[in-house]
Design an enzyme around this catalytic site. Structure first.
Site, PDB file in Angstrom:
ATOM      1  CB  SER A 184      -0.580   0.480   1.318  1.00 32.41           C
ATOM      2  OG  SER A 184      -0.756  -0.097   2.550  1.00 32.41           O
ATOM      3  CG  HIS A 212      -4.265  -1.094  -1.030  1.00 30.75           C
ATOM      4  ND1 HIS A 212      -5.271  -0.588  -0.895  1.00 30.75           N
ATOM      5  CD2 HIS A 212      -3.941  -1.520   0.262  1.00 30.75           C
ATOM      6  CE1 HIS A 212      -4.741   0.386   0.604  1.00 30.75           C
ATOM      7  NE2 HIS A 212      -4.302  -0.407   1.019  1.00 30.75           N
ATOM      8  CE  LYS A 241      -7.809  -0.073   2.527  1.00 27.44           C
ATOM      9  NZ  LYS A 241      -6.553  -1.249   3.333  1.00 27.44           N
TER      10      LYS A 241
HETATM   11  C1  LIG Z   1      -6.386  -1.365   4.424  1.00 28.60           C
HETATM   12  C2  LIG Z   1      -5.800  -2.927   5.403  1.00 28.60           C
HETATM   13  C3  LIG Z   1      -5.986  -3.423   5.973  1.00 28.60           C
HETATM   14  C4  LIG Z   1      -6.842  -3.232   7.175  1.00 28.60           C
HETATM   15  O1  LIG Z   1      -8.835  -3.148   6.278  1.00 28.60           O
HETATM   16  P1  LIG Z   1      -9.798  -2.738   7.209  1.00 28.60           P
HETATM   17  O2  LIG Z   1     -11.278  -3.551   6.716  1.00 28.60           O
HETATM   18  O3  LIG Z   1      -9.660  -1.425   6.882  1.00 28.60           O
HETATM   19  O4  LIG Z   1      -9.628  -3.318   8.897  1.00 28.60           O
HETATM   20  C5  LIG Z   1      -5.512  -4.898   5.953  1.00 28.60           C
HETATM   21  N1  LIG Z   1      -4.245  -5.211   4.967  1.00 28.60           N
HETATM   22  C6  LIG Z   1      -4.429  -4.141   4.050  1.00 28.60           C
HETATM   23  C7  LIG Z   1      -3.360  -4.506   3.047  1.00 28.60           C
HETATM   24  C8  LIG Z   1      -4.663  -3.191   4.293  1.00 28.60           C
HETATM   25  O5  LIG Z   1      -4.454  -2.033   3.287  1.00 28.60           O
END
Ligand SMILES: *Cc1c(COP(=O)(O)O)cnc(C)c1O
Length: 395
Positions: A184, A212, A241
């Site tokens: 990310s 992502h 997301k």
């Molecule tokens: C955003 C993210 C998470 C966390 O996800 P949430 O549902 O917001 O807890 C976990 N792993 C990665 C790679 C992320 O980008």
């Protein structure tokens, strides 16, 4: 609370401020989107994970309202006591069908899914090998399990092979290789073609966190493994997301593994069920996403246009194709000054610096969404050009 303790806490806060590391929240006055209101000012938003622009989609809002009308507001229970509705079961099977796995298990967030997945599956005779840039929740999840821990340098397949060899020489019973599908902070893809091939040579299991990627990478948005044309054993992901951006996470994989997680995964056993509004809207989000080739094409087009525009202005970008487009600044204070200048121009971005990224590699991480128009992007590029010259980021 004791004054000594409060003084101690205040000193830590002061140190964070002195290092220029203090994070401040921006308050959006209205829904998430490409254009948002902050402090009465309209801002162009270039830092959300709202990749497909679904966060304020009327179809999701309607689905959430209608699930609330039919199934109520809250569950007031963990899943296994009395917190499972037909909606939860439907979403789990719908998600498994979308991802091409036997089954899936919902969590309150992907942070919980990653916190849940390792401990029930791996014991002290086992090993887990993790990419050095993996998300914090994977790091924490691994800490909670008893398996021996190994780390390989980001996307370094020779190092992965070395760690696999060491784990095998150490007598590991089962070995799990885990990676983010997309890193990310860099917007780079895991090399899943080689990773799965090398893991197979060692008989190791594989797991990909596709937060992502799910919804917008690969055919029909099925993610990085689908894009690479490979199979992985376990996938984790989020509804927070591209899939509407509310909340909810999951683990998807073989039936027996999901069955065991349903018995043993602690964030599943000891935390509340997702509310009906979120589950109902997530079902609609999957329907929308599966048919969203147009949005995925728009997102890819926006990412290409934005990268080319920034490059043309002379900014130093990390190479790639993902809608995460990091603009490398280097110096942490300069990155913050630059972000502030952009803010004054009506552009919302986020500066990332140590410890989130290595020292000396401070950056502005911009993110594209399908909701951004060509006018939005041109407005953003003009602001980047002006701010870049004003702050000395551009020569
Ligand atoms: C955003 C993210 C998470 C966390 O996800 P949430 O549902 O917001 O807890 C976990 N792993 C990665 C790679 C992320 O980008």
């Amino acid at each position: 609370m004791s004054q000594a303790f409060l003084t101690y806490v205040a000193a830590i806060l002061k140190a964070i401020e002195a290092e220029g590391m203090m994070k401040h929240e921006r308050s959006l006055e209205g829904p998430q989107g490409a254009r948002v209101m902050v402090g009465g000012r309209p801002m162009l938003n270039l830092c959300s994970n709202n990749y497909l622009g679904l966060a304020d989609d009327p179809r999701l809002i309607t689905a959430a309202k209608s699930a609330m009308d039919s199934h109520g507001y809250g569950m007031a229970s963990v899943r296994f006591i009395c917190g499972t509705q037909d909606l939860h079961k439907t979403l789990e099977s719908r998600l498994a069908e979308f991802l091409g796995t036997d089954d899936a298990l919902l969590f309150a967030a992907c942070f919980d899914a990653n916190g849940a997945v390792f401990e029930p599956l791996l014991g002290e005779q086992d090993a887990v090998i993790s990419d050095s840039l993996n998300h914090a929740s994977i790091i924490d999840g691994i800490r909670l399990c008893k398996a021996r821990r190994f780390r390989f340098a980001n996307n370094d397949m020779e190092d992965l092979q070395r760690q696999l060899q060491t784990a095998r020489d150490g007598g590991a019973r089962f070995i799990l290789v885990v990676t983010d599908g997309v890193f990310s902070m860099d917007g780079s893809f895991a090399n899943l073609a080689d990773l799965t091939r090398i893991a197979a040579e060692y008989g190791a299991l594989t797991m990909v966190d596709d937060c992502h990627a799910t919804g917008f990478i690969g055919p029909k948005g099925r993610g990085t493994a689908a894009q690479a044309g490979v199979k992985v054993d376990l996938m984790t992901g989020t509804f927070g997301k591209a899939l509407g951006g509310a909340l909810g996470g999951y683990v998807a994989g073989p039936q027996a593994v999901i069955d065991l997680l349903r018995q043993r995964a602690r964030p599943y056993l000891f935390s509340n069920a997702l509310p009906p509004a979120v589950v109902g809207a997530a079902l609609t989000a999957l329907d929308l996403v599966e048919r969203a080739d147009d949005l995925r094409a728009q997102l890819a087009k926006n990412a290409a246009y934005w990268r080319a525009g920034l490059k043309g202005l002379g900014f130093n970008l990390l190479p790639g194709s993902h809608p995460i487009v990091p603009v490398m600044i280097g110096d942490a204070p300069l990155a913050q000054i630059f972000a502030k200048a952009l803010d004054a121009q009506g552009v919302m971005v986020s500066a990332f610096f140590f410890p989130v990224v290595p020292r000396g590699q401070a950056r502005i991480r911009t993110q594209m969404t399908a909701a951004l128009t060509r006018e939005d992007l041109d407005f953003g590029l003009a602001a980047f050009a002006a701010s870049g010259r004003e702050t000395g980021v551009l020569a």
